[in-house]
Write a protein that holds these residues in place. Structure first.
Motif, PDB file in Angstrom:
ATOM      1  N   LYS A   1       0.812  -1.217   0.000  1.00  0.00           N
ATOM      2  CA  LYS A   1       0.000   0.000   0.000  1.00  0.00           C
ATOM      3  C   LYS A   1       0.843   1.264   0.000  1.00  0.00           C
ATOM      4  CE  LYS A   1      -4.062  -1.975   2.273  1.00  0.00           C
ATOM      5  NZ  LYS A   1      -4.999  -1.870   3.432  1.00  0.00           N
ATOM      6  N   GLU A   2       2.020   1.217   0.638  1.00  0.00           N
ATOM      7  CA  GLU A   2       2.865   2.402   0.723  1.00  0.00           C
ATOM      8  C   GLU A   2       4.097   2.233  -0.164  1.00  0.00           C
ATOM      9  OE1 GLU A   2       3.871   3.252   4.718  1.00  0.00           O
ATOM     10  OE2 GLU A   2       1.805   3.606   5.370  1.00  0.00           O
ATOM     11  N   ILE A   3       4.536   3.339  -0.753  1.00  0.00           N
ATOM     12  CA  ILE A   3       5.728   3.265  -1.585  1.00  0.00           C
ATOM     13  C   ILE A   3       6.960   3.144  -0.693  1.00  0.00           C
ATOM     14  CG2 ILE A   3       4.663   4.625  -3.424  1.00  0.00           C
ATOM     15  CD1 ILE A   3       6.449   6.967  -2.513  1.00  0.00           C
ATOM     16  N   GLN A   4       7.987   2.546  -1.230  1.00  0.00           N
ATOM     17  CA  GLN A   4       9.254   2.407  -0.519  1.00  0.00           C
ATOM     18  C   GLN A   4      10.261   3.364  -1.146  1.00  0.00           C
ATOM     19  OE1 GLN A   4      11.015  -1.448  -0.855  1.00  0.00           O
ATOM     20  NE2 GLN A   4      12.780  -0.950   0.437  1.00  0.00           N
ATOM     21  N   VAL A   5      10.806   4.262  -0.344  1.00  0.00           N
ATOM     22  CA  VAL A   5      11.789   5.221  -0.832  1.00  0.00           C
ATOM     23  C   VAL A   5      13.148   4.540  -0.863  1.00  0.00           C
ATOM     24  CG1 VAL A   5      12.924   7.435  -0.425  1.00  0.00           C
ATOM     25  CG2 VAL A   5      10.475   7.175   0.043  1.00  0.00           C
ATOM     26  N   LEU A   6      13.722   4.414  -2.046  1.00  0.00           N
ATOM     27  CA  LEU A   6      15.006   3.737  -2.209  1.00  0.00           C
ATOM     28  C   LEU A   6      16.164   4.730  -2.050  1.00  0.00           C
ATOM     29  CD1 LEU A   6      14.105   1.368  -5.191  1.00  0.00           C
ATOM     30  CD2 LEU A   6      13.940   0.937  -2.725  1.00  0.00           C
ATOM     31  N   GLU A   7      17.353   4.189  -1.952  1.00  0.00           N
ATOM     32  CA  GLU A   7      18.532   5.016  -1.659  1.00  0.00           C
ATOM     33  C   GLU A   7      18.730   6.117  -2.690  1.00  0.00           C
ATOM     34  OE1 GLU A   7      23.388   4.515  -0.974  1.00  0.00           O
ATOM     35  OE2 GLU A   7      22.122   2.774  -1.457  1.00  0.00           O
ATOM     36  N   ALA A   8      18.523   5.792  -3.969  1.00  0.00           N
ATOM     37  CA  ALA A   8      18.729   6.783  -5.023  1.00  0.00           C
ATOM     38  C   ALA A   8      17.788   7.969  -4.863  1.00  0.00           C
ATOM     39  CB  ALA A   8      18.534   6.133  -6.397  1.00  0.00           C
ATOM     40  N   ALA A   9      16.569   7.710  -4.400  1.00  0.00           N
ATOM     41  CA  ALA A   9      15.611   8.802  -4.188  1.00  0.00           C
ATOM     42  C   ALA A   9      16.092   9.731  -3.082  1.00  0.00           C
ATOM     43  CB  ALA A   9      14.234   8.240  -3.848  1.00  0.00           C
ATOM     44  N   GLY A  10      16.676   9.152  -2.037  1.00  0.00           N
ATOM     45  CA  GLY A  10      17.220   9.961  -0.956  1.00  0.00           C
ATOM     46  C   GLY A  10      18.357  10.856  -1.422  1.00  0.00           C
ATOM     47  N   LEU A  11      19.158  10.373  -2.364  1.00  0.00           N
ATOM     48  CA  LEU A  11      20.245  11.178  -2.907  1.00  0.00           C
ATOM     49  C   LEU A  11      19.727  12.284  -3.825  1.00  0.00           C
ATOM     50  CD1 LEU A  11      22.788   8.332  -3.781  1.00  0.00           C
ATOM     51  CD2 LEU A  11      22.984   9.994  -1.912  1.00  0.00           C
ATOM     52  N   LEU A  12      18.697  11.960  -4.585  1.00  0.00           N
ATOM     53  CA  LEU A  12      18.171  12.919  -5.554  1.00  0.00           C
ATOM     54  C   LEU A  12      17.353  14.030  -4.893  1.00  0.00           C
ATOM     55  CD1 LEU A  12      17.633  13.816  -8.485  1.00  0.00           C
ATOM     56  CD2 LEU A  12      15.726  12.186  -8.544  1.00  0.00           C
ATOM     57  N   TYR A  13      16.631  13.699  -3.827  1.00  0.00           N
ATOM     58  CA  TYR A  13      15.646  14.634  -3.274  1.00  0.00           C
ATOM     59  C   TYR A  13      16.209  16.021  -2.930  1.00  0.00           C
ATOM     60  CZ  TYR A  13      12.265  16.707  -0.091  1.00  0.00           C
ATOM     61  OH  TYR A  13      11.397  17.582   0.519  1.00  0.00           O
ATOM     62  N   PRO A  14      17.292  16.137  -2.141  1.00  0.00           N
ATOM     63  CA  PRO A  14      17.765  17.493  -1.794  1.00  0.00           C
ATOM     64  C   PRO A  14      18.238  18.276  -3.015  1.00  0.00           C
ATOM     65  CG  PRO A  14      19.335  15.822  -1.064  1.00  0.00           C
ATOM     66  CD  PRO A  14      18.112  15.089  -1.495  1.00  0.00           C
ATOM     67  N   ARG A  15      18.782  17.584  -4.001  1.00  0.00           N
ATOM     68  CA  ARG A  15      19.247  18.262  -5.215  1.00  0.00           C
ATOM     69  C   ARG A  15      18.062  18.730  -6.069  1.00  0.00           C
ATOM     70  NH1 ARG A  15      22.605  14.581  -3.313  1.00  0.00           N
ATOM     71  NH2 ARG A  15      24.875  14.953  -3.448  1.00  0.00           N
ATOM     72  N   ALA A  16      17.020  17.881  -6.164  1.00  0.00           N
ATOM     73  CA  ALA A  16      15.822  18.272  -6.904  1.00  0.00           C
ATOM     74  C   ALA A  16      15.133  19.434  -6.212  1.00  0.00           C
ATOM     75  CB  ALA A  16      14.873  17.081  -7.019  1.00  0.00           C
ATOM     76  N   ARG A  17      15.080  19.364  -4.877  1.00  0.00           N
ATOM     77  CA  ARG A  17      14.456  20.447  -4.104  1.00  0.00           C
ATOM     78  C   ARG A  17      15.201  21.771  -4.335  1.00  0.00           C
ATOM     79  NH1 ARG A  17      10.586  22.489  -2.621  1.00  0.00           N
ATOM     80  NH2 ARG A  17       9.117  21.930  -1.048  1.00  0.00           N
ATOM     81  N   LYS A  18      16.528  21.690  -4.400  1.00  0.00           N
ATOM     82  CA  LYS A  18      17.345  22.887  -4.613  1.00  0.00           C
ATOM     83  C   LYS A  18      17.094  23.475  -5.995  1.00  0.00           C
ATOM     84  CE  LYS A  18      22.119  24.542  -4.349  1.00  0.00           C
ATOM     85  NZ  LYS A  18      23.530  24.176  -4.079  1.00  0.00           N
ATOM     86  N   MET A  19      16.929  22.611  -7.016  1.00  0.00           N
ATOM     87  CA  MET A  19      16.676  23.091  -8.374  1.00  0.00           C
ATOM     88  C   MET A  19      15.320  23.786  -8.463  1.00  0.00           C
ATOM     89  SD  MET A  19      18.222  20.069 -10.816  1.00  0.00           S
ATOM     90  CE  MET A  19      17.838  20.978 -12.324  1.00  0.00           C
ATOM     91  N   LEU A  20      14.308  23.213  -7.816  1.00  0.00           N
ATOM     92  CA  LEU A  20      12.988  23.842  -7.820  1.00  0.00           C
ATOM     93  C   LEU A  20      12.997  25.162  -7.057  1.00  0.00           C
ATOM     94  CD1 LEU A  20      10.683  20.718  -7.288  1.00  0.00           C
ATOM     95  CD2 LEU A  20      11.140  21.941  -9.411  1.00  0.00           C
ATOM     96  N   GLN A  21      13.770  25.213  -5.975  1.00  0.00           N
ATOM     97  CA  GLN A  21      13.895  26.455  -5.217  1.00  0.00           C
ATOM     98  C   GLN A  21      14.586  27.534  -6.052  1.00  0.00           C
ATOM     99  OE1 GLN A  21      12.589  27.292  -2.287  1.00  0.00           O
ATOM    100  NE2 GLN A  21      13.450  29.356  -2.530  1.00  0.00           N
ATOM    101  N   THR A  22      15.619  27.108  -6.797  1.00  0.00           N
ATOM    102  CA  THR A  22      16.316  28.053  -7.679  1.00  0.00           C
ATOM    103  C   THR A  22      15.373  28.595  -8.741  1.00  0.00           C
ATOM    104  OG1 THR A  22      18.432  26.925  -7.328  1.00  0.00           O
ATOM    105  CG2 THR A  22      18.239  28.333  -9.279  1.00  0.00           C
ATOM    106  N   GLU A  23      14.549  27.707  -9.291  1.00  0.00           N
ATOM    107  CA  GLU A  23      13.553  28.142 -10.273  1.00  0.00           C
ATOM    108  C   GLU A  23      12.631  29.197  -9.663  1.00  0.00           C
ATOM    109  OE1 GLU A  23       9.765  26.367 -12.838  1.00  0.00           O
ATOM    110  OE2 GLU A  23      10.315  25.568 -10.875  1.00  0.00           O
ATOM    111  N   GLN A  24      12.156  28.942  -8.438  1.00  0.00           N
ATOM    112  CA  GLN A  24      11.252  29.879  -7.773  1.00  0.00           C
ATOM    113  C   GLN A  24      11.932  31.220  -7.524  1.00  0.00           C
ATOM    114  OE1 GLN A  24       8.034  29.441  -7.298  1.00  0.00           O
ATOM    115  NE2 GLN A  24       7.882  31.515  -6.464  1.00  0.00           N
ATOM    116  N   GLU A  25      13.211  31.178  -7.132  1.00  0.00           N
ATOM    117  CA  GLU A  25      13.945  32.413  -6.889  1.00  0.00           C
ATOM    118  C   GLU A  25      14.100  33.231  -8.164  1.00  0.00           C
ATOM    119  OE1 GLU A  25      17.556  31.056  -5.169  1.00  0.00           O
ATOM    120  OE2 GLU A  25      16.656  30.589  -3.216  1.00  0.00           O
ATOM    121  N   ILE A  26      14.347  32.548  -9.278  1.00  0.00           N
ATOM    122  CA  ILE A  26      14.480  33.238 -10.566  1.00  0.00           C
ATOM    123  C   ILE A  26      13.155  33.897 -10.948  1.00  0.00           C
ATOM    124  CG2 ILE A  26      14.820  32.889 -13.046  1.00  0.00           C
ATOM    125  CD1 ILE A  26      16.864  30.702 -12.307  1.00  0.00           C
TER     126      ILE A  26
END
Length: 298
Positions: A53-78
């Motif tokens: 029923k619940e998704i399992q967050v794998l290691e690669a997702a944990g590595l990607l998340y802060p970088r993806a969040r930073k890119m979206l934040q940069t977009e918002q700042e622009i």
């Protein structure tokens, strides 16, 4: 990899659910899953386990998340940095078939303008076929239509409202006698009919319902073909014939007693109105905001 994929990925991470993420980004769950799958293919890793029923967050997702969040934040700042200039010249090109164009969009335009004062809406009204072709060719960033494309191809399609096709008839005998039960099929084939034009969602959906009932269009007495629901209502009021039309379009004349509104006997003719975008066009905040207002208005 694009910003839309990253926005969807971040939403799935934070919601821990594909279905909840779909609601948040205003896409269907299969579309969200497809974007995540495409991101996984491009990166060559699995991001989520999908068992149970619940998704399992794998290691690669944990590595990607802060970088993806930073890119979206940069977009918002622009966007915020250049916000005034962006809003001053921004346009949102919309293609709408007659029912969404005449009976849905006007109800939300005032609220949209108040929320996004610098955004100009360029609205082109055409039939559903023209909307689909325009979004496919990227002439419209957003399309609103009364029927779903047979093959979505490059389009993201999602229903935003369940409409109903009804029969409208002159407010006179013998239609008053059948209004409570609906029009019998045998009477339909004997009555002059006003049809929408080829390419309209209403025409397409009507023909499909009648085909399923074993009624070909050649069996019907077509009195006129019109491309505008308002003209159809006036013609019905004048006694030219009956017509199949969206309940959204017909309720005003029905409330005033100018026409009768009822179903085809024994048949509920439901259809969905669809919002569609091209997969190559990013759904910006203004587009998402307009869709939220449309859903809230109906």
């Amino acid at each position: 990899m694009n910003l839309l994929q990253l926005e969807i990925f971040v939403s799935v991470m934070e919601q821990r659910s594909f279905s909840k993420a779909a609601v948040q980004v205003h896409l269907s769950q299969p579309t969200v899953s497809a974007h995540i799958h495409g991101l996984e293919q491009e990166l060559g890793v699995r991001l989520f386990g999908r068992g149970g029923k619940e998704i399992q967050v794998l290691e690669a997702a944990g590595l990607l998340y802060p970088r993806a969040r930073k890119m979206l934040q940069t977009e918002q700042e622009i966007l915020e940095l250049f916000g005034k200039e962006r809003l001053r010249c921004q346009r949102l090109r919309i293609g709408a078939s007659s029912i969404p164009g005449q009976y849905v969009l006007p109800a939300v335009l005032k609220k949209f303008s108040a929320r996004y004062p610098g955004v100009q809406l360029d609205i082109t009204q055409t039939d559903s076929r023209g909307v689909i072709e325009g979004v496919t060719a990227e002439r419209f960033e957003l399309g609103l239509a009364g029927t779903e494309p047979v093959h979505c191809g490059e389009l993201e399609c999602e229903p935003f409202y369940e409409d109903e096709l009804v029969i409208i008839a002159p407010n006179e005998e013998p239609y008053r006698r059948v209004a409570s039960l609906g029009l019998p099929l045998e009477l339909l084939e004997k009555t002059p009919l006003i049809l929408r034009e080829e390419g309209s969602g209403t025409r397409t959906e009507t023909e499909q319902y009648l085909k399923n009932l074993g009624i070909g269009m050649e069996k019907l007495r077509t009195a006129a073909v019109m491309d505008n629901p308002e003209n159809i209502k006036r013609a019905v009021e004048a006694g030219v014939g009956i017509s199949f039309i969206s309940r959204l379009a017909a309720e005003d004349y029905s409330r005033d007693g100018r026409i009768l509104l009822f179903p085809l006997q024994g048949v509920s003719m439901k259809r969905k109105l669809y919002a569609m975008t091209n997969k190559n066009v990013y759904r910006n905040e203004e587009m998402k905001g307009l869709l939220r207002l449309i859903r809230a208005a109906l």
